[in-house]
Design a protein around this motif. Structure first.
Motif, mmCIF file in Angstrom:
data_model
loop_
_atom_site.group_PDB
_atom_site.id
_atom_site.type_symbol
_atom_site.label_atom_id
_atom_site.label_comp_id
_atom_site.label_asym_id
_atom_site.label_seq_id
_atom_site.Cartn_x
_atom_site.Cartn_y
_atom_site.Cartn_z
ATOM 1 N N GLU A 147 12.201 17.954 14.509
ATOM 2 C CA GLU A 147 12.522 19.376 14.465
ATOM 3 C C GLU A 147 13.722 19.621 13.568
ATOM 4 O O GLU A 147 13.817 20.647 12.900
ATOM 5 C CB GLU A 147 12.810 19.898 15.882
ATOM 6 N N GLU A 148 14.653 18.672 13.576
ATOM 7 C CA GLU A 148 15.865 18.802 12.771
ATOM 8 C C GLU A 148 16.183 17.437 12.160
ATOM 9 O O GLU A 148 16.212 16.429 12.852
ATOM 10 C CB GLU A 148 17.037 19.263 13.644
ATOM 11 N N VAL A 149 16.386 17.423 10.856
ATOM 12 C CA VAL A 149 16.733 16.173 10.174
ATOM 13 C C VAL A 149 18.229 15.936 10.327
ATOM 14 O O VAL A 149 19.047 16.798 10.007
ATOM 15 C CB VAL A 149 16.347 16.235 8.682
ATOM 16 N N THR A 150 18.581 14.756 10.838
ATOM 17 C CA THR A 150 19.989 14.392 11.031
ATOM 18 C C THR A 150 20.281 13.099 10.275
ATOM 19 O O THR A 150 19.394 12.518 9.630
ATOM 20 C CB THR A 150 20.303 14.197 12.519
ATOM 21 N N ASP A 151 21.527 12.642 10.399
ATOM 22 C CA ASP A 151 21.896 11.410 9.698
ATOM 23 C C ASP A 151 21.105 10.207 10.203
ATOM 24 O O ASP A 151 21.022 9.176 9.520
ATOM 25 C CB ASP A 151 23.396 11.147 9.832
ATOM 26 N N ARG A 152 20.490 10.319 11.380
ATOM 27 C CA ARG A 152 19.710 9.205 11.924
ATOM 28 C C ARG A 152 18.421 8.983 11.152
ATOM 29 O O ARG A 152 17.802 7.923 11.235
ATOM 30 C CB ARG A 152 19.383 9.469 13.396
ATOM 31 N N GLN A 153 18.003 9.953 10.337
ATOM 32 C CA GLN A 153 16.749 9.820 9.593
ATOM 33 C C GLN A 153 16.956 9.316 8.157
ATOM 34 O O GLN A 153 16.013 9.301 7.360
ATOM 35 C CB GLN A 153 16.006 11.163 9.551
ATOM 36 N N LYS B 241 18.640 12.245 -0.895
ATOM 37 C CA LYS B 241 18.650 12.823 0.454
ATOM 38 C C LYS B 241 19.191 11.802 1.456
ATOM 39 O O LYS B 241 19.971 12.149 2.355
ATOM 40 C CB LYS B 241 17.242 13.260 0.853
ATOM 41 N N ALA B 242 18.781 10.554 1.294
ATOM 42 C CA ALA B 242 19.289 9.500 2.178
ATOM 43 C C ALA B 242 20.806 9.377 2.056
ATOM 44 O O ALA B 242 21.515 9.213 3.058
ATOM 45 C CB ALA B 242 18.610 8.169 1.856
ATOM 46 N N LYS C 22 0.871 -1.168 0.000
ATOM 47 C CA LYS C 22 0.000 0.000 0.000
ATOM 48 C C LYS C 22 0.916 1.229 0.000
ATOM 49 O O LYS C 22 1.117 1.899 1.015
ATOM 50 C CB LYS C 22 -0.920 -0.016 1.225
ATOM 51 N N PHE C 23 1.463 1.515 -1.176
ATOM 52 C CA PHE C 23 2.565 2.456 -1.259
ATOM 53 C C PHE C 23 2.135 3.912 -1.089
ATOM 54 O O PHE C 23 2.912 4.727 -0.579
ATOM 55 C CB PHE C 23 3.315 2.255 -2.580
ATOM 56 N N VAL C 24 0.932 4.247 -1.496
ATOM 57 C CA VAL C 24 0.444 5.626 -1.291
ATOM 58 C C VAL C 24 0.345 5.915 0.200
ATOM 59 O O VAL C 24 0.817 6.959 0.684
ATOM 60 C CB VAL C 24 -0.927 5.815 -1.976
ATOM 61 N N GLU C 25 -0.266 4.987 0.936
ATOM 62 C CA GLU C 25 -0.397 5.155 2.383
ATOM 63 C C GLU C 25 0.970 5.145 3.066
ATOM 64 O O GLU C 25 1.199 5.883 4.032
ATOM 65 C CB GLU C 25 -1.276 4.047 2.966
ATOM 66 N N ALA C 26 1.879 4.315 2.546
ATOM 67 C CA ALA C 26 3.226 4.250 3.128
ATOM 68 C C ALA C 26 3.937 5.594 2.989
ATOM 69 O O ALA C 26 4.542 6.089 3.944
ATOM 70 C CB ALA C 26 4.037 3.149 2.456
ATOM 71 N N SER C 27 3.872 6.185 1.809
ATOM 72 C CA SER C 27 4.516 7.492 1.590
ATOM 73 C C SER C 27 3.980 8.538 2.558
ATOM 74 O O SER C 27 4.748 9.324 3.140
ATOM 75 C CB SER C 27 4.289 7.961 0.147
ATOM 76 N N ALA C 28 2.668 8.541 2.736
ATOM 77 C CA ALA C 28 2.055 9.525 3.640
ATOM 78 C C ALA C 28 2.518 9.317 5.074
ATOM 79 O O ALA C 28 2.802 10.284 5.804
ATOM 80 C CB ALA C 28 0.534 9.431 3.551
ATOM 81 N N ALA C 29 2.613 8.062 5.498
ATOM 82 C CA ALA C 29 3.042 7.771 6.865
ATOM 83 C C ALA C 29 4.502 8.178 7.077
ATOM 84 O O ALA C 29 4.854 8.754 8.117
ATOM 85 C CB ALA C 29 2.860 6.288 7.159
ATOM 86 N N TYR C 30 5.352 7.887 6.097
ATOM 87 C CA TYR C 30 6.760 8.282 6.217
ATOM 88 C C TYR C 30 6.890 9.806 6.266
ATOM 89 O O TYR C 30 7.722 10.351 7.006
ATOM 90 C CB TYR C 30 7.571 7.736 5.045
ATOM 91 N N THR C 31 6.077 10.494 5.476
ATOM 92 C CA THR C 31 6.126 11.961 5.487
ATOM 93 C C THR C 31 5.750 12.508 6.855
ATOM 94 O O THR C 31 6.383 13.451 7.365
ATOM 95 C CB THR C 31 5.189 12.523 4.401
ATOM 96 N N LYS C 32 4.725 11.934 7.478
ATOM 97 C CA LYS C 32 4.343 12.368 8.826
ATOM 98 C C LYS C 32 5.490 12.160 9.806
ATOM 99 O O LYS C 32 5.756 13.010 10.663
ATOM 100 C CB LYS C 32 3.107 11.599 9.299
ATOM 101 N N ALA C 33 6.160 11.022 9.686
ATOM 102 C CA ALA C 33 7.284 10.741 10.589
ATOM 103 C C ALA C 33 8.400 11.756 10.389
ATOM 104 O O ALA C 33 8.940 12.309 11.357
ATOM 105 C CB ALA C 33 7.802 9.324 10.343
ATOM 106 N N ILE C 34 8.736 12.045 9.140
ATOM 107 C CA ILE C 34 9.817 13.004 8.848
ATOM 108 C C ILE C 34 9.459 14.394 9.359
ATOM 109 O O ILE C 34 10.292 15.093 9.958
ATOM 110 C CB ILE C 34 10.092 13.030 7.330
ATOM 111 N N ASP C 35 8.213 14.789 9.167
ATOM 112 C CA ASP C 35 7.784 16.138 9.554
ATOM 113 C C ASP C 35 7.805 16.347 11.068
ATOM 114 O O ASP C 35 7.838 17.497 11.535
ATOM 115 C CB ASP C 35 6.381 16.420 9.025
ATOM 116 N N LEU C 36 7.775 15.257 11.830
ATOM 117 C CA LEU C 36 7.763 15.387 13.289
ATOM 118 C C LEU C 36 9.138 15.702 13.867
ATOM 119 O O LEU C 36 9.242 16.119 15.020
ATOM 120 C CB LEU C 36 7.221 14.105 13.931
#
Length: 559
Positions: free
Chosen positions: A379-385, A411-412, A363-377
């Motif tokens: 405050e700062e994107v680091t190498d751990r993401q 980006k990864a 369910k790739f559409v739903e997966a993309s949306a869930a990953y986006t929510k996780a990334i947006d949470l």
């Protein structure tokens, strides 16, 4: 024989032999529920048989049915039978009822738990009788035993804190991390509570930062918030000597879990929960062990014992979803995570795990949306993401949204430049799309350098060389990939194409036939084009490429 809570209602018609064999087989498979049932039935036929009684005790302890196990253990004692596993059940029963005199008597008479735990349990039982001085001497005696020093000082510190002697407890933690156990998650939390009791909240906050960084789970975050607000934390880790004995079982269970002794670990953690039903860490460790033993149904019910109001509830639900997924109960697993994404919407791990579940369910559409929510949470994107961008890239690629996928993959790599999974996935995707082949080759070569024994990466290297028309160079890499992944249909198919390209026609046909023979074995077969492989066997690769509108290969004379 006196009646006890452990007696089954009735025995089956197959007799003791069938029940015993069924119980033994269940024990061998780690199916404790079935084993306990059939041992109970067998005992109805032969109630005084030592082997049946002991195995019944073990199965019930592993299942967490300590009262039933202690009933069997008591009958063994009445028969004059000795068994360390039965003695463990008896001591647990006496500790539960706070009959510390009986616990101490069992240790004195050498019919308790054995050298691993007797000294620690004895010290806590002495504290239970109000003799703190004897307890301290007991902990110090255990410290002299090789391999148990760390456990002894840790429990001594907890015992001191449990009676309000926070200064001496803190000095033990400060000296050497309380024998190393003070550096565990549970140990750090106990130390923070002790520091707070000494009005040293700032030191407790600093300790949390050193141990866990800034990204804290809900329980740790709540602790830090309370400390920052100036609240004095209550010492909750040990409220009574019985809690102390529960902690002995949990501590030893945690140590055993690192030695791949699943059955004994399970017994220790089950007893820890029996003695202290609110010991959530024991519940979680029990569930994790059951999960590792592939007893998923028991793991699901164990995770469910963590109360909703507990700060570790999200961790239990994540575990429960994984155990449901392992039973192919995908819809139930997703429902658990969807609910969790509402109740714990501020936790990136919840959304990323839901994304993983959606992605596994295609369910790739739903997966993309869930990953986006996780990334947006964050405050700062680091190498751990990096992994979040990588997995979102996969979800986007599977939706044929290549532009977005490539952005995520790059980006990864920006966050983790030499990550072989990302290098390989991006490189292989570029090869398949006939884009930037030189860059793709360089990426895959870097990936192989990082993981030279990863068959799927070596396959990518051979495949990109094939795509570049460097057929002879591709052969050894594809052959190596087939050695590493001999039953993978895609690798065998690729090797067949490479052999065809260098004129080794019979070998090509052999590899295509191998690919077909393995097409139902591997998950990778979902991406293997079975019809195309059959067509190659009928007319050859050149004709297939011509039918697809591609340029046929120039093949040397066949062998």
């Amino acid at each position: 024989m006196a009646a006890g809570v452990w007696l089954p209602v009735s025995a089956g018609a197959n007799g003791i032999s069938g029940d015993y064999l069924a119980a033994r087989q269940a024990s061998f498979m780690g199916d404790f529920k079935t084993a306990a049932h059939y041992y109970g039935r067998a005992i109805m036929f032969d109630p005084d048989r030592p082997e049946l009684l002991e195995r019944g005790v073990l199965a019930n302890l592993a299942l967490g049915q300590v009262e039933t196990a202690s009933g069997l253990a008591q009958h063994m004692a009445d028969l004059g039978l000795t068994s360390q596993i039965a003695q463990m059940a008896t001591v647990a029963r006496d500790a539960k009822s706070e009959n510390y005199a009986a616990v101490l008597q069992a240790i004195t008479e050498k019919r308790a738990l054995g050298p691993l735990a007797d000294g620690l349990v004895q010290a806590w039982a002495q504290l239970g009788q109000g003799d703190m001085s004897a307890a301290i001497v007991g902990f110090d005696d255990v410290k002299k035993i090789q391999g148990l020093g760390g456990f002894a000082v840790y429990h001594k510190a907890l015992a001191l804190a449990s009676v309000g002697d926070f200064e001496n407890a803190e000095s033990i933690f400060a000296a050497d991390g309380a024998g190393g156990l003070g550096l565990t998650r549970r140990g750090v939390m106990a130390h923070c509570e002790i520091l707070s009791q000494l009005d040293r909240n700032d030191d407790a906050i600093a300790l949390l930062g050193r141990a866990f960084g800034r990204d804290l789970d809900p329980e740790l975050d709540a602790m830090r918030s309370a400390l920052e607000a100036g609240e004095q934390l209550t010492f909750t880790h040990i409220k009574s000597p019985r809690d102390g004995i529960a902690e002995v079982f949990y501590s030893l269970g945690g140590a055993l879990s690192n030695e791949n002794n699943d059955e004994l670990t399970l017994i220790y953690t089950q007893i820890a929960e029996y003695l202290r039903p609110d010991h959530v860490d024991a519940i979680l460790l029990t569930a994790e062990v059951l999960d590792a033993m592939e007893r998923y149904e028991l793991a699901v019910t164990t995770y469910a014992r963590v109360p909703e109001e507990d700060s570790s509830h999200h961790a239990a639900e994540l575990g429960r979803a994984a155990a449901l997924r392992a039973q192919d109960k995908n819809d139930e697993a997703i429902a658990v995570l969807q609910s969790l994404s509402q109740s714990h919407s501020d936790l990136p791990v919840v959304h990323s795990t839901l994304g993983d579940m959606y992605r596994a369910d295609e369910k790739f559409v739903e997966a993309s949306a869930a990953y986006t929510k996780a990334i947006d949470l964050y405050e700062e994107v680091t190498d751990r993401q990096w992994f979040l961008f990588y997995t979102r890239g996969i979800a986007n690629e599977r939706q044929d949204n290549w532009d977005a996928a490539e952005v995520d993959f790059r980006k990864a790599l920006e966050l983790n430049p030499e990550q072989p999974q990302v290098l390989n996935y991006l490189g292989y995707s570029l090869v398949e799309k006939q884009m930037k082949l030189d860059e793709a080759l360089e990426m895959i070569q870097r990936a192989v350098a990082k993981q030279p024994n990863a068959g799927y990466i070596v396959d990518s290297l051979g495949w990109v060389l094939y795509r570049l028309g460097r057929y002879e160079e591709a052969v050894p890499h594809m052959e190596r990939a087939a050695e590493l992944m001999p039953i993978d249909p895609i690798v065998n198919d690729h090797l067949g194409d490479v052999y065809w390209a260098v004129g080794r026609v019979r070998e090509a046909e052999f590899m295509w036939k191998r690919a077909l023979s393995f097409a139902d074995w591997e998950e990778a077969a979902e991406e293997a084009d079975v019809d195309r492989i059959r067509r190659k066997l009928e007319v050859g690769l050149d004709q297939v490429l011509s039918e697809e509108g591609a340029e046929p290969l120039k093949v040397a004379n066949g062998d």
